[in-house]
Scaffold this motif. Structure first.
Motif, PDB file in Angstrom:
ATOM      1  N   ALA A   1     -25.835   2.924  20.764  1.00  0.00           N
ATOM      2  CA  ALA A   1     -26.565   3.067  22.028  1.00  0.00           C
ATOM      3  C   ALA A   1     -28.081   3.138  21.829  1.00  0.00           C
ATOM      4  N   ARG A   2     -28.522   3.033  20.601  1.00  0.00           N
ATOM      5  CA  ARG A   2     -29.963   3.119  20.346  1.00  0.00           C
ATOM      6  C   ARG A   2     -30.680   1.915  20.930  1.00  0.00           C
ATOM      7  N   GLY A   3     -31.906   2.155  21.356  1.00  0.00           N
ATOM      8  CA  GLY A   3     -32.699   1.085  21.950  1.00  0.00           C
ATOM      9  C   GLY A   3     -32.579   1.010  23.462  1.00  0.00           C
ATOM     10  N   HIS A   4     -31.812   1.918  24.055  1.00  0.00           N
ATOM     11  CA  HIS A   4     -31.639   1.936  25.512  1.00  0.00           C
ATOM     12  C   HIS A   4     -32.429   3.056  26.175  1.00  0.00           C
ATOM     13  N   GLY A   5     -33.206   3.810  25.404  1.00  0.00           N
ATOM     14  CA  GLY A   5     -34.062   4.841  25.977  1.00  0.00           C
ATOM     15  C   GLY A   5     -33.478   6.231  26.036  1.00  0.00           C
ATOM     16  N   ALA A   6     -32.314   6.449  25.444  1.00  0.00           N
ATOM     17  CA  ALA A   6     -31.683   7.773  25.528  1.00  0.00           C
ATOM     18  C   ALA A   6     -32.519   8.848  24.825  1.00  0.00           C
ATOM     19  N   GLY A   7     -33.005   8.570  23.642  1.00  0.00           N
ATOM     20  CA  GLY A   7     -33.809   9.555  22.917  1.00  0.00           C
ATOM     21  C   GLY A   7     -35.065   9.913  23.686  1.00  0.00           C
ATOM     22  N   ARG A   8     -35.762   8.910  24.179  1.00  0.00           N
ATOM     23  CA  ARG A   8     -36.978   9.134  24.968  1.00  0.00           C
ATOM     24  C   ARG A   8     -36.655   9.944  26.225  1.00  0.00           C
ATOM     25  N   ALA A   9     -35.551   9.621  26.889  1.00  0.00           N
ATOM     26  CA  ALA A   9     -35.156  10.328  28.111  1.00  0.00           C
ATOM     27  C   ALA A   9     -34.787  11.780  27.819  1.00  0.00           C
ATOM     28  N   LEU A  10     -34.126  12.027  26.695  1.00  0.00           N
ATOM     29  CA  LEU A  10     -33.782  13.397  26.328  1.00  0.00           C
ATOM     30  C   LEU A  10     -35.040  14.221  26.045  1.00  0.00           C
ATOM     31  N   ILE A  11     -35.986  13.657  25.323  1.00  0.00           N
ATOM     32  CA  ILE A  11     -37.246  14.359  25.054  1.00  0.00           C
ATOM     33  C   ILE A  11     -37.967  14.655  26.370  1.00  0.00           C
ATOM     34  N   ALA A  12     -38.026  13.676  27.263  1.00  0.00           N
ATOM     35  CA  ALA A  12     -38.682  13.879  28.561  1.00  0.00           C
ATOM     36  C   ALA A  12     -37.978  14.959  29.369  1.00  0.00           C
ATOM     37  N   ALA A  13     -36.666  14.998  29.310  1.00  0.00           N
ATOM     38  CA  ALA A  13     -35.915  16.011  30.060  1.00  0.00           C
ATOM     39  C   ALA A  13     -36.168  17.409  29.503  1.00  0.00           C
ATOM     40  N   VAL A  14     -36.194  17.553  28.185  1.00  0.00           N
ATOM     41  CA  VAL A  14     -36.492  18.862  27.590  1.00  0.00           C
ATOM     42  C   VAL A  14     -37.916  19.268  27.943  1.00  0.00           C
ATOM     43  N   THR A  15     -38.853  18.338  27.883  1.00  0.00           N
ATOM     44  CA  THR A  15     -40.242  18.624  28.216  1.00  0.00           C
ATOM     45  C   THR A  15     -40.361  19.085  29.667  1.00  0.00           C
ATOM     46  N   GLY A  16     -39.678  18.401  30.579  1.00  0.00           N
ATOM     47  CA  GLY A  16     -39.689  18.804  31.984  1.00  0.00           C
ATOM     48  C   GLY A  16     -39.059  20.168  32.188  1.00  0.00           C
ATOM     49  N   TRP A  17     -37.931  20.402  31.507  1.00  0.00           N
ATOM     50  CA  TRP A  17     -37.245  21.697  31.580  1.00  0.00           C
ATOM     51  C   TRP A  17     -38.185  22.806  31.125  1.00  0.00           C
ATOM     52  N   ALA A  18     -38.840  22.589  29.971  1.00  0.00           N
ATOM     53  CA  ALA A  18     -39.740  23.592  29.406  1.00  0.00           C
ATOM     54  C   ALA A  18     -40.947  23.813  30.322  1.00  0.00           C
ATOM     55  N   ALA A  19     -41.519  22.760  30.855  1.00  0.00           N
ATOM     56  CA  ALA A  19     -42.673  22.895  31.751  1.00  0.00           C
ATOM     57  C   ALA A  19     -42.304  23.689  32.995  1.00  0.00           C
ATOM     58  N   SER A  20     -41.101  23.463  33.513  1.00  0.00           N
ATOM     59  CA  SER A  20     -40.677  24.180  34.719  1.00  0.00           C
ATOM     60  C   SER A  20     -40.460  25.662  34.461  1.00  0.00           C
ATOM     61  N   ARG A  21     -40.385  26.051  33.206  1.00  0.00           N
ATOM     62  CA  ARG A  21     -40.212  27.456  32.833  1.00  0.00           C
ATOM     63  C   ARG A  21     -41.492  28.047  32.248  1.00  0.00           C
ATOM     64  N   GLY A  22     -42.595  27.352  32.411  1.00  0.00           N
ATOM     65  CA  GLY A  22     -43.887  27.861  31.988  1.00  0.00           C
ATOM     66  C   GLY A  22     -44.164  27.807  30.506  1.00  0.00           C
ATOM     67  N   CYS A  23     -43.466  26.970  29.779  1.00  0.00           N
ATOM     68  CA  CYS A  23     -43.698  26.862  28.335  1.00  0.00           C
ATOM     69  C   CYS A  23     -45.049  26.198  28.053  1.00  0.00           C
ATOM     70  N   ALA A  24     -45.656  26.617  26.965  1.00  0.00           N
ATOM     71  CA  ALA A  24     -46.945  26.068  26.565  1.00  0.00           C
ATOM     72  C   ALA A  24     -46.804  24.819  25.692  1.00  0.00           C
ATOM     73  N   ARG A  25     -45.627  24.645  25.088  1.00  0.00           N
ATOM     74  CA  ARG A  25     -45.481  23.548  24.125  1.00  0.00           C
ATOM     75  C   ARG A  25     -44.008  23.290  23.857  1.00  0.00           C
ATOM     76  N   VAL A  26     -43.701  22.048  23.545  1.00  0.00           N
ATOM     77  CA  VAL A  26     -42.394  21.635  23.012  1.00  0.00           C
ATOM     78  C   VAL A  26     -42.686  21.032  21.644  1.00  0.00           C
ATOM     79  N   TYR A  27     -41.902  21.410  20.660  1.00  0.00           N
ATOM     80  CA  TYR A  27     -42.094  20.827  19.329  1.00  0.00           C
ATOM     81  C   TYR A  27     -40.752  20.621  18.655  1.00  0.00           C
ATOM     82  N   TRP A  28     -40.750  19.796  17.613  1.00  0.00           N
ATOM     83  CA  TRP A  28     -39.551  19.536  16.825  1.00  0.00           C
ATOM     84  C   TRP A  28     -39.969  19.052  15.454  1.00  0.00           C
ATOM     85  N   MET A  29     -38.991  18.946  14.578  1.00  0.00           N
ATOM     86  CA  MET A  29     -39.226  18.463  13.216  1.00  0.00           C
ATOM     87  C   MET A  29     -38.230  17.347  12.922  1.00  0.00           C
ATOM     88  N   THR A  30     -38.586  16.503  11.987  1.00  0.00           N
ATOM     89  CA  THR A  30     -37.649  15.520  11.464  1.00  0.00           C
ATOM     90  C   THR A  30     -38.019  15.270  10.012  1.00  0.00           C
TER      91      THR A  30
END
Length: 160
Positions: free
Chosen positions: A94-123
């Motif tokens: 399923a790669r290349g269909h935007g799922a990873g980008r959409a998941l990151i955007a959803a977490v970012t939106g979730w965090a912003a709606s809860r007043g978070c200052a930052r979203v971060y991750w490692m790889t």
């Protein structure tokens, strides 16, 4: 031309089998093996949705991607909450269909709606496929991760 329908939402009880298959793929990608109890505990935490959180990406209704995340405090910004995106995985077919980008955007939106200052991750530095996406959607501040594994009571090894 038919457009794929991509949605992101909380995981439902009926997603357990598909979620576990994706999470096992993530764990295997990083060369790890985990006991069934880890999957059981994580699933229970995600269903409780208080300490650990999870979202799933669906492509035409099929669960094709997952992300797990949590909030924590910060010493440099004591009033701020920080969101750590701990796991992100998309099914290889399923790669290349935007799922990873959409998941990151959803977490970012979730965090912003809860007043978070930052979203971060490692790889891992060698994860070139993921890093192509990450370099498009986030800044790499150049930190290097160090770790000391500890044995937790009742376990044979520490958790990463």
């Amino acid at each position: 031309m038919v457009q794929d329908t991509l949605t992101v939402e909380k995981l439902h009880p009926g997603d357990r089998e598909a979620w576990e298959e994706l999470f096992r793929g993530y764990i295997a990608f990083y060369g790890r093996a985990e006991p069934q109890s880890m999957y059981d505990r994580a699933w229970a935490e995600f269903q409780e949705d208080t300490r650990l959180h999870a979202l799933g990406a669906r492509l035409d209704g099929r669960l094709v991607g997952i992300t797990h995340f949590l909030l924590h405090g910060s010493t440099s910004a004591p009033d701020a909450r920080i969101c750590y995106l701990q796991d992100l995985f998309t099914a290889p077919d399923a790669r290349g269909h935007g799922a990873g980008r959409a998941l990151i955007a959803a977490v970012t939106g979730w965090a912003a709606s809860r007043g978070c200052a930052r979203v971060y991750w490692m790889t891992q530095e060698t994860n070139a496929t993921a890093r192509r996406l990450y370099d498009q959607v986030a800044d790499n501040p150049g930190f290097i991760k160090y770790q000391i594994d500890l044995t937790l009571p009742g376990s044979s090894r520490g958790e990463s």
